[in-house]
Design a protein around this motif. Structure first.
Motif, mmCIF file in Angstrom:
data_model
loop_
_atom_site.group_PDB
_atom_site.id
_atom_site.type_symbol
_atom_site.label_atom_id
_atom_site.label_comp_id
_atom_site.label_asym_id
_atom_site.label_seq_id
_atom_site.Cartn_x
_atom_site.Cartn_y
_atom_site.Cartn_z
ATOM 1 N N MET A 94 0.934 -1.026 0.113
ATOM 2 C CA MET A 94 -0.075 0.107 0.067
ATOM 3 C C MET A 94 0.689 1.157 0.162
ATOM 4 O O MET A 94 0.621 2.142 -0.654
ATOM 5 N N SER A 95 1.925 1.172 0.719
ATOM 6 C CA SER A 95 2.713 2.563 0.698
ATOM 7 C C SER A 95 3.449 2.431 -0.491
ATOM 8 O O SER A 95 3.929 3.958 -0.976
ATOM 9 N N MET A 96 3.906 1.624 -1.325
ATOM 10 C CA MET A 96 4.411 1.569 -2.445
ATOM 11 C C MET A 96 3.677 2.179 -3.710
ATOM 12 O O MET A 96 3.931 2.972 -4.389
ATOM 13 N N LEU A 97 2.166 1.906 -3.594
ATOM 14 C CA LEU A 97 1.139 2.404 -4.325
ATOM 15 C C LEU A 97 0.852 4.245 -4.134
ATOM 16 O O LEU A 97 0.977 5.006 -5.043
ATOM 17 N N PHE A 98 1.131 4.397 -2.906
ATOM 18 C CA PHE A 98 1.066 5.673 -2.321
ATOM 19 C C PHE A 98 2.171 6.569 -2.800
ATOM 20 O O PHE A 98 1.898 7.693 -3.321
ATOM 21 N N ALA A 99 3.291 5.892 -2.643
ATOM 22 C CA ALA A 99 4.605 6.763 -3.263
ATOM 23 C C ALA A 99 4.585 6.740 -4.811
ATOM 24 O O ALA A 99 4.724 7.833 -5.483
ATOM 25 N N ALA A 100 3.992 5.782 -5.420
ATOM 26 C CA ALA A 100 3.800 5.845 -6.874
ATOM 27 C C ALA A 100 2.994 6.982 -7.453
ATOM 28 O O ALA A 100 3.242 7.811 -8.200
ATOM 29 N N MET A 101 1.888 7.161 -6.659
ATOM 30 C CA MET A 101 0.871 8.249 -6.799
ATOM 31 C C MET A 101 1.516 9.483 -6.668
ATOM 32 O O MET A 101 1.172 10.493 -7.433
ATOM 33 N N ILE A 102 1.974 9.616 -5.683
ATOM 34 C CA ILE A 102 2.818 11.161 -5.346
ATOM 35 C C ILE A 102 3.939 11.274 -6.377
ATOM 36 O O ILE A 102 4.129 12.426 -6.630
ATOM 37 N N GLY A 103 4.766 10.175 -6.810
ATOM 38 C CA GLY A 103 5.687 10.496 -7.686
ATOM 39 C C GLY A 103 5.374 10.966 -8.973
ATOM 40 O O GLY A 103 5.831 11.588 -9.704
ATOM 41 N N ASP A 141 10.773 5.715 10.582
ATOM 42 C CA ASP A 141 9.809 6.417 11.717
ATOM 43 C C ASP A 141 9.220 7.585 10.999
ATOM 44 O O ASP A 141 8.667 8.445 11.783
ATOM 45 N N ALA A 142 9.241 7.589 9.662
ATOM 46 C CA ALA A 142 8.660 8.773 8.988
ATOM 47 C C ALA A 142 7.090 9.007 9.074
ATOM 48 O O ALA A 142 6.241 7.689 9.100
ATOM 49 N N SER A 143 6.524 9.804 8.906
ATOM 50 C CA SER A 143 5.083 10.213 8.881
ATOM 51 C C SER A 143 4.867 10.243 7.511
ATOM 52 O O SER A 143 5.751 10.153 6.571
ATOM 53 N N LEU A 144 3.426 10.203 7.068
ATOM 54 C CA LEU A 144 2.726 10.373 5.859
ATOM 55 C C LEU A 144 3.386 11.497 5.127
ATOM 56 O O LEU A 144 3.711 11.213 3.805
ATOM 57 N N ILE A 145 3.502 12.419 5.733
ATOM 58 C CA ILE A 145 4.054 14.162 4.963
ATOM 59 C C ILE A 145 5.377 13.658 4.642
ATOM 60 O O ILE A 145 5.887 14.078 3.216
ATOM 61 N N GLU A 146 6.236 12.944 5.354
ATOM 62 C CA GLU A 146 7.925 12.734 5.006
ATOM 63 C C GLU A 146 7.833 11.943 3.919
ATOM 64 O O GLU A 146 8.595 11.683 3.132
ATOM 65 N N THR A 147 6.875 10.830 3.952
ATOM 66 C CA THR A 147 7.154 9.741 2.838
ATOM 67 C C THR A 147 6.770 10.358 1.750
ATOM 68 O O THR A 147 7.052 10.172 0.545
ATOM 69 N N ALA A 148 5.574 11.141 1.515
ATOM 70 C CA ALA A 148 4.944 11.889 0.411
ATOM 71 C C ALA A 148 5.970 12.744 -0.185
ATOM 72 O O ALA A 148 6.188 12.819 -1.237
ATOM 73 N N THR A 149 6.807 13.443 0.804
ATOM 74 C CA THR A 149 7.842 14.585 0.241
ATOM 75 C C THR A 149 8.778 13.781 -0.351
ATOM 76 O O THR A 149 9.347 14.324 -1.541
ATOM 77 N N THR A 150 9.392 12.605 -0.021
ATOM 78 C CA THR A 150 10.381 11.810 -0.521
ATOM 79 C C THR A 150 9.744 11.432 -1.876
ATOM 80 O O THR A 150 10.635 11.525 -2.837
#
Length: 91
Positions: free
Chosen positions: A1-10, A61-70
């Protein structure tokens, strides 16, 4: 699920920098070839997911915002690189 989120933000980071706040507004480009925009979006999605994988040790220990920014800046980097290479190949 986190990779899908990262792909959408990317994918969201593929038209950086400044394409949406430029004044005066540039004319709307011809949508052809539409596949170039899809290609850039897919490359940005891969860049976003790849950035999250590469920086995973720092994002434990990153939050959702830190992961989205990355993921966003991973998409920016790889999307810009792809668009630059396509522009250089055109000559």
């Amino acid at each position: 699920m986190s990779m899908l989120f990262a792909a959408m933000i990317g994918w969201c980071g593929t038209r950086w920098p400044g394409w949406w706040w430029r004044l005066p507004r540039p004319p709307v480009p011809d949508p052809e070839p539409w596949w170039r925009d899809i290609f850039g979006g897919v490359i940005g999605a891969v860049g976003g997911a790849g950035a999250v994988v590469v920086f995973a040790p720092m994002l434990v220990d990153a939050s959702l915002i830190e992961t989205a920014t990355t993921a966003f800046f991973g998409g920016v980097f790889l999307g810009s690189l792809g668009h630059s290479l396509m522009g250089a190949a055109k000559g």
